[in-house]
Design an enzyme around this catalytic site. Structure first.
Site, PDB file in Angstrom:
ATOM      1  N   GLU A  79      67.017  -8.500 -49.213  1.00  0.00           N
ATOM      2  CA  GLU A  79      66.583  -8.614 -50.607  1.00  0.00           C
ATOM      3  C   GLU A  79      65.070  -8.519 -50.742  1.00  0.00           C
ATOM      4  OE1 GLU A  79      68.360 -12.236 -51.955  1.00  0.00           O
ATOM      5  OE2 GLU A  79      70.382 -11.362 -52.098  1.00  0.00           O
ATOM      6  N   HIS A  85      72.517 -10.058 -58.836  1.00  0.00           N
ATOM      7  CA  HIS A  85      73.379 -11.165 -58.405  1.00  0.00           C
ATOM      8  C   HIS A  85      74.588 -11.347 -59.318  1.00  0.00           C
ATOM      9  CE1 HIS A  85      69.886 -12.110 -55.934  1.00  0.00           C
ATOM     10  NE2 HIS A  85      70.638 -12.928 -55.250  1.00  0.00           N
TER      11      HIS A  85
END
Length: 287
Positions: A145, A178
């Protein structure tokens, strides 16, 4: 609108679109296998490790394609990605220390409950590295990420946005990425409303953390700064404020004071401890 203004607007749109597409590729890589198994199943985790690693390897070349010559003239690709030696030691220590201060409350709870003693046990670390879920949450997720959403995206956004604008815009994509967990929660039995509520909460705090992480990246000019902060935050998890009531009265007072002190110190130290001069950063931050 002048030709120059029109050109700048077009180039800015291309940079933003490049970030949106990279976000899509990152999330899509998690589902390319089409498995019906739970995300915590070992085979799913291993496959996702492979596909995310592929995205990580391709992302720098993708970013390089969209970087302007003017951007690269201020620093080569590796420097744009936050890979450099100058200021590395400070970037590895100071931002992590700053993040630890923010978690002073939860750390106090760990100390009072005796959880911290677990970290001195070699078996804890050996068993942890053998646990694929632990490796995913503490290592692979932060690494992939931060590499994709910070190292490979922020330089693109900085081409057309001021540093603070990029700091807050990039994390929105990080938070939106997410939302895919919502569908996985529904597969495990959550109804749509509950799954959406949980994912909305997750979007909020991941976007806030993403802004903090992007701020560390832009201010320090180092990938290691947000990476270590991300690993630490994933280890600590979101503070469980309800757990405070389970402690004796005097301990509660100490814990609450630790939460307030930690947040206050973090607010006061955020700017001075991320001063670009500490990290010899002349690349991303406008002084």
């Amino acid at each position: 609108m002048s030709v120059i203004e029109d050109s700048e607007k077009h180039s800015c749109c291309s940079s933003v679109f490049a970030c949106v597409f990279l976000t899509f590729c990152y999330v899509a890589s998690l589902y390319v296998w089409g498995s019906k198994l739970n995300r915590d199943h070992p085979s799913v985790i291993k496959r996702r490790f492979f596909s995310v690693t592929c995205i990580m390897l391709l992302a720098p070349f993708y970013t390089n394609y969209f970087l302007y010559e003017e951007t690269l003239s201020r620093g080569d690709l590796l420097e744009q990605l936050g890979i450099r030696t100058s200021g590395l030691f400070a970037a590895s220590i100071v931002p992590l220390f700053l993040t630890v201060i923010l978690f002073l409350g939860p750390l106090t709870m760990h100390f009072l409950s005796g959880t911290w003693k677990l970290y001195a046990e070699p078996l804890y670390w050996i068993s942890s590295w053998q646990d694929l879920m632990w490796v995913r949450n503490h290592f692979m997720a932060p690494l992939s990420e931060e590499w994709v959403f910070r190292a490979c995206m922020i330089p693109l956004l900085l081409q057309c946005l001021k540093p603070m604008s990029a700091v807050f815009m990039g994390p929105l994509l990080f938070g939106i990425a997410h939302f895919h967990h919502m569908f996985e929660r529904m597969k495990t039995g959550f109804n749509l409303q509950t799954a959406l509520m949980i994912s909305s909460f997750q979007f909020t705090y991941t976007s806030l953390f993403g802004a903090y992480s992007a701020y560390l990246f832009v201010r320090t000019g180092h990938l290691v700064a947000p990476l270590l902060a991300h690993m630490f935050c994933n280890h600590m998890g979101f503070p469980n404020f309800g757990e405070v009531t389970q402690y004796p009265p005097m301990h509660r007072v100490l814990i609450i004071c630790s939460f307030l002190l930690g947040f206050s110190l973090w607010c006061m130290l955020l700017s001075p401890l991320t001063d670009p001069d500490i990290y010899d950063n002349r690349l991303h931050w406008e002084t």
